[in-house]
Motif scaffolding. Structure first.
Motif, short mmCIF file in Angstrom:
data_model
loop_
_atom_site.label_atom_id
_atom_site.label_comp_id
_atom_site.label_asym_id
_atom_site.label_seq_id
_atom_site.Cartn_x
_atom_site.Cartn_y
_atom_site.Cartn_z
N GLU A 50 0.84 -1.20 0.00
CA GLU A 50 0.00 0.00 0.00
C GLU A 50 0.88 1.26 0.00
OE1 GLU A 50 -3.83 -1.72 2.54
OE2 GLU A 50 -2.44 -0.31 3.51
N GLN A 51 0.34 2.32 -0.57
CA GLN A 51 0.98 3.63 -0.49
C GLN A 51 -0.09 4.68 -0.22
OE1 GLN A 51 3.25 3.82 -4.27
NE2 GLN A 51 5.11 3.59 -3.05
N ASP A 52 0.31 5.74 0.48
CA ASP A 52 -0.59 6.85 0.76
C ASP A 52 -0.64 7.75 -0.47
OD1 ASP A 52 -2.00 9.00 1.68
OD2 ASP A 52 -0.64 9.49 3.32
N GLN A 54 -1.53 10.70 -0.81
CA GLN A 54 -1.03 12.04 -0.50
C GLN A 54 0.47 12.14 -0.76
OE1 GLN A 54 -2.83 14.80 0.44
NE2 GLN A 54 -0.92 16.00 0.41
N MET A 55 1.18 11.02 -0.55
CA MET A 55 2.62 10.99 -0.81
C MET A 55 2.89 11.26 -2.29
SD MET A 55 5.31 7.83 -0.26
CE MET A 55 4.51 6.80 -1.51
N VAL A 91 -7.69 3.62 -5.51
CA VAL A 91 -7.84 4.77 -4.63
C VAL A 91 -9.33 4.98 -4.38
CG1 VAL A 91 -7.39 7.24 -4.31
CG2 VAL A 91 -5.74 5.83 -5.57
N VAL A 99 -9.56 10.96 0.64
CA VAL A 99 -9.10 9.58 0.52
C VAL A 99 -9.45 8.81 1.80
CG1 VAL A 99 -7.07 8.09 0.31
CG2 VAL A 99 -7.25 10.16 -1.07
N ARG A 101 -8.63 5.42 2.51
CA ARG A 101 -7.66 4.43 2.97
C ARG A 101 -6.44 4.50 2.06
NH1 ARG A 101 -6.31 -0.02 1.45
NH2 ARG A 101 -6.83 -1.27 3.31
N PRO A 102 -5.31 3.94 2.48
CA PRO A 102 -4.16 3.89 1.58
C PRO A 102 -4.51 3.14 0.29
CG PRO A 102 -3.50 3.33 3.81
CD PRO A 102 -5.00 3.38 3.81
N SER A 103 -3.84 3.51 -0.78
CA SER A 103 -4.06 2.82 -2.05
C SER A 103 -3.49 1.41 -2.01
CB SER A 103 -3.38 3.60 -3.18
OG SER A 103 -3.44 2.88 -4.39
#
Length: 495
Positions: A50-52, A54-55, A91, A99, A101-103
């Motif tokens: 997973e990745q955020d 927003q990052m 997403v 958002v 949850r994390p992607s």
């Protein structure tokens, strides 16, 4: 005359790259990526990734800041924006575009059972005829996992997106997607030429959860006032192109027409070919998606072959067999050995299960070594030949689907830096290889130029694409290449 630029973003799992391209001469004026180390991937459980989102946005802003400072460009100099992105991610946002949850990104495997069950329940032939693939581990199956395991969160979802859709949403405040994007998520019905309602119904998704569809090459949305102020861009700048990284790599190499091939050979290797008819591999050894120029009136399919064990094998050989020499010297070592490596064969599938082998995990093996005549040069050559042979093995499947492979376009990078690798690929496949100087963010920038009508078509957009080398098949040694490939396939059969 005022400067005129196109801005391209490439949202990868390692970093976000941004490029400014000069509209008039096609040159890359500035490019940068952020972070300069590999971006983190969260793995709470084995098989998760997973990745955020927003990052991605933060990294895009920082990369953009670098290229604007380097080039001295102003926001009003940018005429259009294009986006390339890591494929198959999920997403989820609520009605306020927040958002939830994390992607769940492309390399996360938790959704495999959901896709396999759907494939069985709906019927394999039915899925292949309509989706051209199994639902597999793609975006729709990832959403099914969320629905089953996070029901309260699922109830809050207003729209789902792919990573590139998310970046466009942050730029514009609008949620849009493309047919190509829906197809990579297994949410496009190629038979009905509309969203795959049968799969949405099966998983219990309302069709309203999908974003509005826009053409890949079009003014899809524009930069909002808020984003313009945050990024130093001009409000109203068109966002006029988006595509997944593999279709976009093909676009970057001016690969649009049936029979044309784009290839990369980094840690893993990809052969991506354009098909002019709707077709699929009945064994799902390759994946078929809508190419960037697919429309409901024009069938342009991207057939994707992925080999996990390519550059990673070459790096392993360098690290463990030839640690004292450079990669260039490795190529010289390999060239000292004849075609076929004097009978040494390497099966390169040591980086997990391979889709081209129907998801079997056969591992990597070195076969045919004689202690009396072979040395490390034979292993170096056999490794490069094994990688090429795995490409050609997959390309045979693409040919069975009706693809006439005559020309392979590639960036001059990674394994394509090796003359032996290039000569072997041309020699076995019979295709001419053309090497170019380009990358994903630059391709996205030029895609934006097409979508905004700045270029009349892809030929004008990529007229300035730098061709660095052309490798024609060596007809004098063609039989030797084919004999070595045939012997390699016999070894693979034994596994």
């Amino acid at each position: 005359m005022a400067s005129r630029y196109l801005l391209g973003f490439d949202v990868g799992s390692s970093s976000v790259k941004a490029s400014l391209t000069d509209v008039d001469n096609g040159e890359i004026v500035a490019s940068a990526f952020y972070p300069d180390h590999e971006a983190p991937i969260m793995a709470v459980k084995t098989g998760w990734a997973e990745q955020d989102p927003q990052m991605w946005w933060d990294n895009a802003k920082l990369a953009l800041r670098k290229i604007m400072a380097e080039s001295g460009a102003k926001g009003e100099d940018i005429l259009a924006i294009g986006i390339s992105y890591q494929m198959h991610g999920l997403v989820c946002v609520d009605k306020n575009l927040q958002v939830l949850r994390p992607s769940i990104i492309w390399c996360d495997s938790r959704a495999v059972p959901y896709g396999e069950k759907a494939f069985h329940d709906l019927g394999e032939d039915f899925c292949l005829r309509n989706l051209l693939n199994s639902p597999g581990n793609f975006t729709a199956s990832k959403l099914a996992w969320v629905k089953d395991n996070e029901p309260e969160l699922f109830d809050k979802i207003d729209k789902i997106m792919l990573p590139g859709d998310y970046l466009a949403m942050k730029l514009s405040g609008e949620v849009k997607t493309t047919i190509s994007g829906l197809s990579e998520g297994m949410m496009w019905d190629f038979n009905q030429k509309k969203p795959a309602k049968f799969l949405l119904d099966y998983f219990g998704f309302d069709e309203s959860i999908l974003a509005d569809i826009v053409p890949t090459f079009s003014v899809q949305s524009v930069v909002s006032k808020a984003a313009a102020e945050e990024l130093g861009l001009k409000e109203g700048t068109p966002i006029s192109y988006r595509a997944g990284d593999q279709p976009n790599n093909a676009v970057s190499l001016n690969v649009f027409n049936p029979g044309e091939i784009a290839s990369t050979a980094g840690t893993s290797g990809v052969v991506y070919g354009v098909l002019g008819d709707v077709n699929y591999d009945p064994k799902s050894r390759v994946n078929t998606f809508a190419h960037a120029n697919y429309t409901t009136d024009l069938d342009r399919l991207g057939v994707l072959l992925c080999i996990n064990g390519t550059g990673i094998l070459n790096a392993w050989v360098h690290r463990n067999i030839t640690p004292d020499v450079s990669y260039a010297d490795m190529n010289d070592l390999a060239a000292s050995v004849p075609i076929g490596s004097d009978g040494v064969k390497i099966i390169p599938f040591g980086n997990g299960a391979e889709r081209v082998l129907e998801n079997k995990e056969v591992g990597c093996s070195i076969r045919g070594i004689s202690f009396n005549k072979h040395n490390r040069a034979h292993i170096v050559r056999a490794a490069q030949e094994g990688i090429v042979f795995s490409f050609c093995y997959g390309m045979e499947i693409m040919q069975q689907m009706g693809m006439d492979i005559k020309n392979i376009h590639a960036g001059k990078a990674n394994m394509f830096l090796s003359p032996l690798f290039r000569d072997t690929l041309a020699g076995v496949s019979g295709a001419t290889i053309e090497l170019y100087e380009t990358d994903g963010s630059a391709g996205a920038a030029k895609g934006a130029g097409i979508g905004a009508g700045i270029y009349k078509d892809h030929n004008e957009a990529f007229a300035s694409l730098k061709k660095l080398a052309v490798i024609d098949p060596d007809e004098a040694n063609r039989s030797a290449y084919l004999e070595a490939y045939s012997a390699w396939k016999e070894e693979l059969k034994k596994l």
